[in-house]
Write a protein that holds these residues in place. Structure first.
Motif, PDB file in Angstrom:
ATOM      1  N   ASP A  90      47.925 -14.035  27.754  1.00 29.08           N
ATOM      2  CA  ASP A  90      48.277 -13.866  26.332  1.00 29.08           C
ATOM      3  C   ASP A  90      47.833 -15.041  25.469  1.00 29.08           C
ATOM      4  OD1 ASP A  90      49.488 -11.444  26.927  1.00 29.08           O
ATOM      5  OD2 ASP A  90      51.517 -12.285  26.968  1.00 29.08           O
ATOM      6  N   VAL A  91      47.693 -16.235  26.070  1.00 23.28           N
ATOM      7  CA  VAL A  91      47.369 -17.431  25.292  1.00 23.28           C
ATOM      8  C   VAL A  91      46.185 -18.207  25.865  1.00 23.28           C
ATOM      9  CG1 VAL A  91      49.712 -17.720  24.380  1.00 23.28           C
ATOM     10  CG2 VAL A  91      49.102 -18.756  26.577  1.00 23.28           C
ATOM     11  N   ALA A  92      45.445 -17.605  26.778  1.00 23.79           N
ATOM     12  CA  ALA A  92      44.363 -18.312  27.472  1.00 23.79           C
ATOM     13  C   ALA A  92      43.317 -18.874  26.520  1.00 23.79           C
ATOM     14  CB  ALA A  92      43.696 -17.392  28.497  1.00 23.79           C
ATOM     15  N   ASP A  93      43.068 -18.182  25.421  1.00 27.00           N
ATOM     16  CA  ASP A  93      42.050 -18.669  24.481  1.00 27.00           C
ATOM     17  C   ASP A  93      42.486 -19.941  23.763  1.00 27.00           C
ATOM     18  OD1 ASP A  93      43.988 -17.016  23.229  1.00 27.00           O
ATOM     19  OD2 ASP A  93      42.682 -16.743  21.489  1.00 27.00           O
ATOM     20  N   LEU A  94      43.759 -20.306  23.860  1.00 26.82           N
ATOM     21  CA  LEU A  94      44.261 -21.541  23.255  1.00 26.82           C
ATOM     22  C   LEU A  94      44.278 -22.717  24.223  1.00 26.82           C
ATOM     23  CD1 LEU A  94      47.326 -20.052  21.335  1.00 26.82           C
ATOM     24  CD2 LEU A  94      45.078 -20.633  20.384  1.00 26.82           C
ATOM     25  N   ASP A  95      43.980 -22.460  25.500  1.00 32.72           N
ATOM     26  CA  ASP A  95      44.005 -23.512  26.514  1.00 32.72           C
ATOM     27  C   ASP A  95      42.883 -24.510  26.242  1.00 32.72           C
ATOM     28  OD1 ASP A  95      44.469 -25.052  28.741  1.00 32.72           O
ATOM     29  OD2 ASP A  95      43.986 -23.487  30.198  1.00 32.72           O
ATOM     30  N   SER A 102      51.166 -27.803  18.617  1.00 31.51           N
ATOM     31  CA  SER A 102      51.873 -26.560  18.314  1.00 31.51           C
ATOM     32  C   SER A 102      52.442 -25.951  19.591  1.00 31.51           C
ATOM     33  CB  SER A 102      50.924 -25.553  17.656  1.00 31.51           C
ATOM     34  OG  SER A 102      50.002 -25.069  18.601  1.00 31.51           O
ATOM     35  N   PHE A 103      53.435 -25.108  19.427  1.00 30.40           N
ATOM     36  CA  PHE A 103      54.061 -24.475  20.568  1.00 30.40           C
ATOM     37  C   PHE A 103      53.067 -23.618  21.350  1.00 30.40           C
ATOM     38  CE2 PHE A 103      56.099 -20.738  22.428  1.00 30.40           C
ATOM     39  CZ  PHE A 103      56.925 -21.354  23.353  1.00 30.40           C
ATOM     40  N   GLY A 106      50.685 -25.705  23.398  1.00 26.51           N
ATOM     41  CA  GLY A 106      51.398 -26.309  24.520  1.00 26.51           C
ATOM     42  C   GLY A 106      51.711 -25.291  25.600  1.00 26.51           C
ATOM     43  N   ARG A 107      52.061 -24.074  25.186  1.00 25.81           N
ATOM     44  CA  ARG A 107      52.323 -22.992  26.146  1.00 25.81           C
ATOM     45  C   ARG A 107      51.057 -22.662  26.920  1.00 25.81           C
ATOM     46  NH1 ARG A 107      52.856 -16.832  25.040  1.00 25.81           N
ATOM     47  NH2 ARG A 107      53.795 -16.122  26.981  1.00 25.81           N
ATOM     48  N   ALA A 108      49.925 -22.592  26.237  1.00 26.03           N
ATOM     49  CA  ALA A 108      48.657 -22.283  26.896  1.00 26.03           C
ATOM     50  C   ALA A 108      48.296 -23.353  27.916  1.00 26.03           C
ATOM     51  CB  ALA A 108      47.542 -22.136  25.863  1.00 26.03           C
TER      52      ALA A 108
END
Length: 135
Positions: A90-95, A102-103, A106-108
């Motif tokens: 769901d957040v891999a593109d933010l890794d 940002s949250f 950090g989650r990624a």
């Protein structure tokens, strides 16, 4: 689709496929005393639910290792690993190696650490990319 996510999903699919095949072969695996040395705790065999020896007589530690990788336990591990991969997808593109404060970023990064560790279990696979090594 993110290549790291796809790689780990494919490995999990393969592990699940093997476990489901093995699951159909016997209802449960358990360690048992070796037939030729029933009172020797250093010798054992792995037996399926039909009381058929799978490994024959072997060292007790080896039998326990095989027993703990029975189909039921493997399927539980695959489900747990898959939940990490799906959360990361769901957040891999933010890794990134340089996360924003940002949250979501950090989650990624946090989930990326977990998924990279899962991928590293398959580092000998021909499709594994060295850029996926744990940071």
């Amino acid at each position: 689709m993110n290549a790291l996510v796809q790689f780990v999903r494919e490995r999990l699919d393969y592990d699940e496929q093997l476990a489901r095949w093995a699951e159909g072969q016997s209802p449960a695996w358990y360690a048992s005393s070796a037939s030729d040395e029933p009172n020797n705790p250093d010798r054992a065999c792995v037996v399926n639910g039909k009381d058929e020896s799978i490994t024959g007589d072997t060292d007790a530690g080896y039998a326990d290792h095989i027993r703990t990788h029975d189909p039921e336990r493997t399927l539980l591990r695959v489900a747990a690993d898959r939940s990490l991969v799906e959360a990361y997808a769901d957040v891999a593109d933010l890794d990134t190696d340089d996360p924003e404060p940002s949250f979501a970023s950090g989650r990624a990064v946090g989930l990326g650490i977990a998924v990279r560790a899962l991928a590293a279990l398959h580092s000998g696979h021909r499709d594994y990319q060295s850029t996926w090594a744990p940071r």
